[in-house]
Design a protein around this motif. Sequence first.
Motif, PDB file in Angstrom:
ATOM      1  N   ARG A 218       8.214  63.335  74.892  1.00  0.00           N
ATOM      2  CA  ARG A 218       9.815  63.352  75.550  1.00  0.00           C
ATOM      3  C   ARG A 218      10.035  62.297  76.572  1.00  0.00           C
ATOM      4  O   ARG A 218      11.145  61.721  76.526  1.00  0.00           O
ATOM      5  N   ASN A 219       9.267  62.454  77.763  1.00  0.00           N
ATOM      6  CA  ASN A 219       9.440  61.601  78.699  1.00  0.00           C
ATOM      7  C   ASN A 219       9.515  59.893  78.354  1.00  0.00           C
ATOM      8  O   ASN A 219      10.315  59.233  78.766  1.00  0.00           O
ATOM      9  N   GLN A 220       8.546  59.738  77.363  1.00  0.00           N
ATOM     10  CA  GLN A 220       8.468  58.266  77.047  1.00  0.00           C
ATOM     11  C   GLN A 220       9.750  58.122  76.258  1.00  0.00           C
ATOM     12  O   GLN A 220      10.411  56.993  76.132  1.00  0.00           O
ATOM     13  N   ALA A 221      10.117  58.907  75.150  1.00  0.00           N
ATOM     14  CA  ALA A 221      11.278  58.720  74.390  1.00  0.00           C
ATOM     15  C   ALA A 221      12.506  58.645  75.359  1.00  0.00           C
ATOM     16  O   ALA A 221      13.576  57.897  75.108  1.00  0.00           O
ATOM     17  N   ALA A 222      12.488  59.275  76.544  1.00  0.00           N
ATOM     18  CA  ALA A 222      13.892  59.251  77.441  1.00  0.00           C
ATOM     19  C   ALA A 222      13.608  57.956  78.410  1.00  0.00           C
ATOM     20  O   ALA A 222      14.721  57.858  79.148  1.00  0.00           O
ATOM     21  N   GLY A 223      12.540  57.002  78.118  1.00  0.00           N
ATOM     22  CA  GLY A 223      12.451  56.085  78.901  1.00  0.00           C
ATOM     23  C   GLY A 223      11.905  56.404  80.488  1.00  0.00           C
ATOM     24  O   GLY A 223      11.998  55.334  81.282  1.00  0.00           O
ATOM     25  N   LEU A 224      11.338  57.400  80.397  1.00  0.00           N
ATOM     26  CA  LEU A 224      10.579  57.762  81.854  1.00  0.00           C
ATOM     27  C   LEU A 224       9.349  57.014  81.966  1.00  0.00           C
ATOM     28  O   LEU A 224       8.382  57.889  81.699  1.00  0.00           O
ATOM     29  N   VAL A 225       9.075  55.781  82.027  1.00  0.00           N
ATOM     30  CA  VAL A 225       8.109  55.008  82.079  1.00  0.00           C
ATOM     31  C   VAL A 225       7.788  54.188  83.123  1.00  0.00           C
ATOM     32  O   VAL A 225       9.043  54.051  83.865  1.00  0.00           O
ATOM     33  N   PRO A 226       6.803  54.071  83.660  1.00  0.00           N
ATOM     34  CA  PRO A 226       6.591  53.215  84.694  1.00  0.00           C
ATOM     35  C   PRO A 226       7.426  51.788  84.990  1.00  0.00           C
ATOM     36  O   PRO A 226       7.752  51.416  85.893  1.00  0.00           O
ATOM     37  N   GLU A 227       7.629  51.318  83.828  1.00  0.00           N
ATOM     38  CA  GLU A 227       8.247  49.827  83.717  1.00  0.00           C
ATOM     39  C   GLU A 227       9.854  50.149  84.302  1.00  0.00           C
ATOM     40  O   GLU A 227      10.383  49.146  84.801  1.00  0.00           O
ATOM     41  N   THR A 228      10.317  51.204  84.231  1.00  0.00           N
ATOM     42  CA  THR A 228      11.737  51.667  84.563  1.00  0.00           C
ATOM     43  C   THR A 228      11.909  51.929  86.144  1.00  0.00           C
ATOM     44  O   THR A 228      12.928  51.775  86.699  1.00  0.00           O
ATOM     45  N   VAL A 229      10.708  51.877  86.626  1.00  0.00           N
ATOM     46  CA  VAL A 229      10.505  52.199  88.129  1.00  0.00           C
ATOM     47  C   VAL A 229      10.309  50.894  88.807  1.00  0.00           C
ATOM     48  O   VAL A 229      10.836  50.671  89.938  1.00  0.00           O
TER      49      VAL A 229
END
Length: 314
Positions: A218-229
């Motif tokens: 779910r986190n990955q699908a929501a874009g909660l990935v390191p690249e967005t931080v």
Amino acid sequence: MSTEKFRFDGRVAIVTGAGTNPGLGRSYALLLASRGAKVVVNDLGVGPDGRGQIGPGAQAVVEEIRSAGGEAVADGHSVAERDSARAIVDTAVETWGRLDIVINNAGIAPFAMFDEITDQDIERVVGVHLMGHIWMCRAAWPHMAAQNYGRLVNVTSGVALMGMPTQSIYSAAKLGVIGLTRSLASEGAKHGIKANALSPFADTVALRTMLKQEFSERNQAAGLVPETVAPVATWLAHEECTISGKIINAAGGAVSEAYISQTAETQPDPDLTLEAMPTVMEQALDRTGSAPYADGGDFIYDAVKPYETAPRTA
């Protein structure tokens, strides 16, 4: 000539805990290097709880950077000891002659209830998360002060502000990072050093050890990935970022500020009694009209008069 507005050409950065994939530190190191920074990629290669070995570590990230045309070196020292933290800084200075940026990302998070966590794990968590920040900032400080420029990005956690079962020591250390950062923002003002605390959230190897697989997906699908931080962390490290003493949340491309506030004081009462406390406390806990504390960077360093007269110790 690059058309990118925000570059780090000529800057030297250290990113600790940057050898895990997927990992926040790795994403910071890759973005910094892609924008021209020379990067020390520091990592011990241990698991999220600080034990064992996981993944190829810092050298793999260095190879990623070099294959893309960037400059980087690997470092395997621990941040948790004074001399090894100095060695990390020495790696940067001896390789490239200066140090401009430190992103203190290294961390471990063994899970245990407060009455069950071992004394050894308490020392390890405090050693990495709090003392690691202290030793790294302390080692970098003279170099930054001498050049009248530096950027410190200290990684904290929302857990420190909210509290979390099984992470009491981690929370205590991460809240200590906030106090350290705000004080360094105040002291660094006259040295051109900006210090901010970053509270990130992303799907990483560390988080995957804590969550069930479906939550990770779910986190990955929501874009909660390191690249967005990474853009947030690297912006805090950029010369055009002039804020200091802030606590910045970053997750999935969303950014916000966490700040410490105080409710309106109750009326002063020289005759305050214990019996009056229920009513007084009810008023004190009313958040209507609360106001934020000043950030560390807002204080005038030279106005701290007690410093000039305080007794010194060897």
